[in-house]
Motif scaffolding. Structure first.
Motif, PDB file in Angstrom:
ATOM      1  N   HIS A 203      57.758  59.222  11.329  1.00 57.04           N
ATOM      2  CA  HIS A 203      58.322  59.043   9.997  1.00 57.04           C
ATOM      3  C   HIS A 203      57.183  58.821   9.019  1.00 57.04           C
ATOM      4  O   HIS A 203      56.348  57.924   9.215  1.00 57.04           O
ATOM      5  N   ASP A 204      57.149  59.631   7.967  1.00 56.26           N
ATOM      6  CA  ASP A 204      56.086  59.544   6.973  1.00 56.26           C
ATOM      7  C   ASP A 204      56.546  58.657   5.813  1.00 56.26           C
ATOM      8  O   ASP A 204      57.410  59.061   5.027  1.00 56.26           O
ATOM      9  N   THR A 207      56.492  60.088   2.070  1.00 58.07           N
ATOM     10  CA  THR A 207      57.499  61.026   1.579  1.00 58.07           C
ATOM     11  C   THR A 207      58.918  60.645   1.975  1.00 58.07           C
ATOM     12  O   THR A 207      59.876  61.198   1.426  1.00 58.07           O
ATOM     13  N   ARG A 209      60.158  61.471   4.772  1.00 55.77           N
ATOM     14  CA  ARG A 209      60.645  62.527   5.673  1.00 55.77           C
ATOM     15  C   ARG A 209      60.326  62.179   7.122  1.00 55.77           C
ATOM     16  O   ARG A 209      59.355  61.489   7.427  1.00 55.77           O
ATOM     17  N   ASP A 210      61.181  62.671   8.016  1.00 53.52           N
ATOM     18  CA  ASP A 210      60.950  62.576   9.452  1.00 53.52           C
ATOM     19  C   ASP A 210      60.325  63.875   9.949  1.00 53.52           C
ATOM     20  O   ASP A 210      60.597  64.961   9.408  1.00 53.52           O
ATOM     21  N   HIS A 211      59.514  63.753  10.993  1.00 52.50           N
ATOM     22  CA  HIS A 211      58.882  64.928  11.588  1.00 52.50           C
ATOM     23  C   HIS A 211      58.976  64.844  13.112  1.00 52.50           C
ATOM     24  O   HIS A 211      58.948  63.751  13.689  1.00 52.50           O
ATOM     25  N   ILE A 231      55.431  71.654  14.293  1.00 49.13           N
ATOM     26  CA  ILE A 231      56.118  70.594  13.561  1.00 49.13           C
ATOM     27  C   ILE A 231      57.463  71.094  13.067  1.00 49.13           C
ATOM     28  O   ILE A 231      57.621  72.260  12.698  1.00 49.13           O
ATOM     29  N   SER A 233      60.671  69.335  10.471  1.00 49.83           N
ATOM     30  CA  SER A 233      60.843  68.237   9.525  1.00 49.83           C
ATOM     31  C   SER A 233      62.281  68.187   9.030  1.00 49.83           C
ATOM     32  O   SER A 233      63.021  69.172   9.085  1.00 49.83           O
ATOM     33  N   ARG A 234      62.657  67.004   8.545  1.00 54.12           N
ATOM     34  CA  ARG A 234      63.972  66.822   7.938  1.00 54.12           C
ATOM     35  C   ARG A 234      63.862  65.751   6.854  1.00 54.12           C
ATOM     36  O   ARG A 234      62.985  64.891   6.893  1.00 54.12           O
ATOM     37  N   ASP A 235      64.813  65.784   5.909  1.00 49.29           N
ATOM     38  CA  ASP A 235      64.790  64.829   4.807  1.00 49.29           C
ATOM     39  C   ASP A 235      65.410  63.495   5.193  1.00 49.29           C
ATOM     40  O   ASP A 235      65.046  62.455   4.649  1.00 49.29           O
ATOM     41  N   TRP A 241      66.795  69.542  11.559  1.00 52.25           N
ATOM     42  CA  TRP A 241      65.358  69.788  11.623  1.00 52.25           C
ATOM     43  C   TRP A 241      65.068  71.228  11.205  1.00 52.25           C
ATOM     44  O   TRP A 241      65.799  72.146  11.584  1.00 52.25           O
ATOM     45  N   MET A 298      50.120  64.582   5.525  1.00 46.51           N
ATOM     46  CA  MET A 298      50.651  65.567   6.460  1.00 46.51           C
ATOM     47  C   MET A 298      50.256  67.001   6.096  1.00 46.51           C
ATOM     48  O   MET A 298      50.221  67.872   6.955  1.00 46.51           O
TER      49      MET A 298
END
Length: 382
Positions: A203-204, A207, A209-211, A231, A233-235, A241, A298
Motif C-alpha cells: 500500500h502506497d 497515493t 493506492r494498493d499494488h 505490478i 494496482s487498484r484505487d 486490480w 513508485m
C-alpha cells in the motif's frame, strides 16, 4: 491502464558486474547450531509474515506469525515443489511453533500452493491472503501459475491458533500474454520455468493506492533470459486490480526475480527480490542472494542498491546455503536454509546428499541498515 512493451527500469549487466567476490554483502557461513527444524516431520521454505497494510509486522503476545510453504519430508527434497501447501507458524523467544495447514484440503484451485503475502485488517482478525495457485486441481501436472486472493479469519487462541473461514478464492490478475507471458508450461526446461507468481501486497501512502507485485516473464521478447517484476494496482479494496507496466526488467541479465516486495524507509521505496546464481546470464559474477532497487516513488526511476543491486548474498564457500530472503517493514530479514554444509560437493545428481544437506527450516534472522541508496547487513538477531 494498458501495459507498455517495456519496463520502467532495466537492471543491467553493467550494474551486476560491479559485484565483488568477497564484499560486505556476503552472509556468514551457517553453522549446525543455526539449523533448527521448525518441525522434524516437515520441510519448510518460502515464507512471509502476517503484516498490516502499512507493512509493519503483526505481533501478538510477543510472537510474529509467518506462513511457509511446506510438505512432509520426502526422500528427495526437490519433490517438495509438486506438493507444496501453505502452513501457519509463529516465532517468539522460544523459537518457532507450527500451527498447521492454512487452508482446508482441496480448497485452493491449484494442484499445489505457492508463495504470496498476507495482510491483516485493522480489526486484528480479518486476513487477506494473496497466493499462487500452481497447476490446476484435478488436472494433469503442469507449471501453470495464477494469482489468487481469499479473505479469512486469523484466530490467536493459545495452542489453537489458526486461520479459518476463508472466502472462495478469486483470481486477482491474469497474464495478458503480451506484456506478461502466460506461465503454463507442462514440463520444466533446464533453463527454468516462466513466471507469473508470488503476489506481494504493497500500500502506497503517498497515493492511497494498493499494488500487487509479482515475478513475471516479459511477453514482448523472445529472449531466453526475460525476467521482470510486474505490478497490478487498484484505487481501493472495492475496485479490481489492473496490470501495469513492469517496474523492472532484467532481459539478458536474469530470468527469475522472485518474491518481489517493497518496504518504505526514510521516504524511499526499497524493492527487494531473491534470485539464484544459475538464473543470471553466463559470465555475470552474481551470487544467489537478496537484491534491491530504490526509488523516490513508485514511478521510478529505480536505482540499484549498493550500485549493483546486491544486498545479501550467500558466501562463496557455501553458495546454496540459504534462499528466499523476505524483508519485513522493520528491516528484519528472514530466509530458509537450502543446501548447507555441502563443502563444495555437487548434490545435483545425489538424492541422498540432497536429503542430508537440505535444511528445510528457517535461517537465522538478520537486520538491515538503510542509508539512502546503500543497504547493509547489520548483524544476526537470533
Amino acid at each position: 491502464m494498458s501495459p507498455l512493451p517495456h519496463a520502467l527500469t532495466h537492471w543491467s549487466a553493467e550494474q551486476v558486474a560491479r559485484i565483488v567476490p568477497d564484499g560486505p554483502e556476503r552472509l556468514p557461513v551457517l553453522t549446525p547450531a543455526d539449523i533448527v527444524p521448525i518441525d522434524p516431520a516437515h520441510d519448510f521454505w518460502d515464507m512471509w509474515q502476517i503484516a498490516r497494510a502499512d507493512g509493519s509486522t503483526v505481533f501478538v503476545d510477543g510472537r510474529s506469525y509467518w506462513f511457509f510453504l511446506g510438505t512432509p519430508r520426502f526422500a528427495d527434497p526437490e519433490s517438495r515443489h509438486d506438493a507444496a501447501r501453505i502452513y501457519l507458524t509463529s516465532h517468539g523467544s522460544d523459537g518457532w511453533r507450527l500451527h498447521g495447514a492454512t487452508f482446508p484440503d482441496g480448497f485452493t484451485p491449484g494442484s499445489r500452493e505457492w508463495s504470496g503475502s498476507a495482510v491483516l485488517a485493522e480489526d486484528g482478525v480479518t486476513l487477506t491472503m494473496y497466493f499462487t495457485a500452481a497447476g490446476r486441481r484435478g488436472g494433469p501436472h503442469s507449471f501453470e501459475q495464477r494469482l489468487f486472493e481469499t479473505v479469512g479469519r486469523f484466530i490467536v487462541d493459545g495452542p489453537d491458533t489458526r486461520t479459518d473461514g476463508w472466502s472462495p478464492p478469486v483470481e486477482s490478475v491474469v497474464a495478458d500474454g503480451e506484456c506478461y507471458r502466460v506461465a503454463n508450461e507442462i514440463e520444466a526446461p533446464a533453463t527454468g520455468i516462466k513466471g507469473f507468481r508470488d503476489p506481494g501486497f504493497f500500500h502506497d501512502p503517498a497515493t492511497g493506492r494498493d499494488h500487487l507485485l509479482f515475478v513475471g516473464s516479459a511477453g514482448w521478447t523472445d529472449a531466453l533470459i526475460d525476467g521482470v517484476i510486474g505490478i497490478a494496482s487498484r484505487d481501493s479494496a472495492d475496485t479490481p486490480w489492473h496490470p501495469g507496466t513492469p517496474l523492472v526488467d532484467a532481459i539478458g541479465v536474469n530470468s527469475e526475480l522472485e518474491r518481489p516486495h517493497i518496504i518504505l524507509r526514510n521516504g524511499l521505496y526499497y524493492l527487494f527480490w531473491s534470485t539464484q546464481a544459475r538464473r543470471f546470464a553466463p559470465g555475470l559474477p552474481a551470487p544467489t542472494g537478496l537484491y534491491a532497487l530504490v526509488a523516490n516513488g513508485m514511478d521510478g526511476p529505480w536505482r540499484p542498491v549498493n550500485g549493483s543491486g546486491l544486498v545479501a548474498g550467500n558466501p562463496a564457500a557455501e553458495p546454496m546455503q540459504a534462499y528466499c530472503w523476505w524483508v519485513t517493514g522493520e528491516g528484519q530479514v528472514a530466509a530458509f536454509v537450502d543446501y548447507a554444509g555441502l563443502n563444495g560437493a555437487d548434490a545435483s545428481a545425489d538424492v541422498s546428499l540432497r536429503r542430508a544437506r537440505f535444511g528445510g527450516t528457517a535461517a537465522p534472522f538478520f537486520q538491515l541498515d538503510f542509508a539512502g541508496d546503500r543497504v547493509t547487513i547489520r548483524a544476526a538477531t537470533g
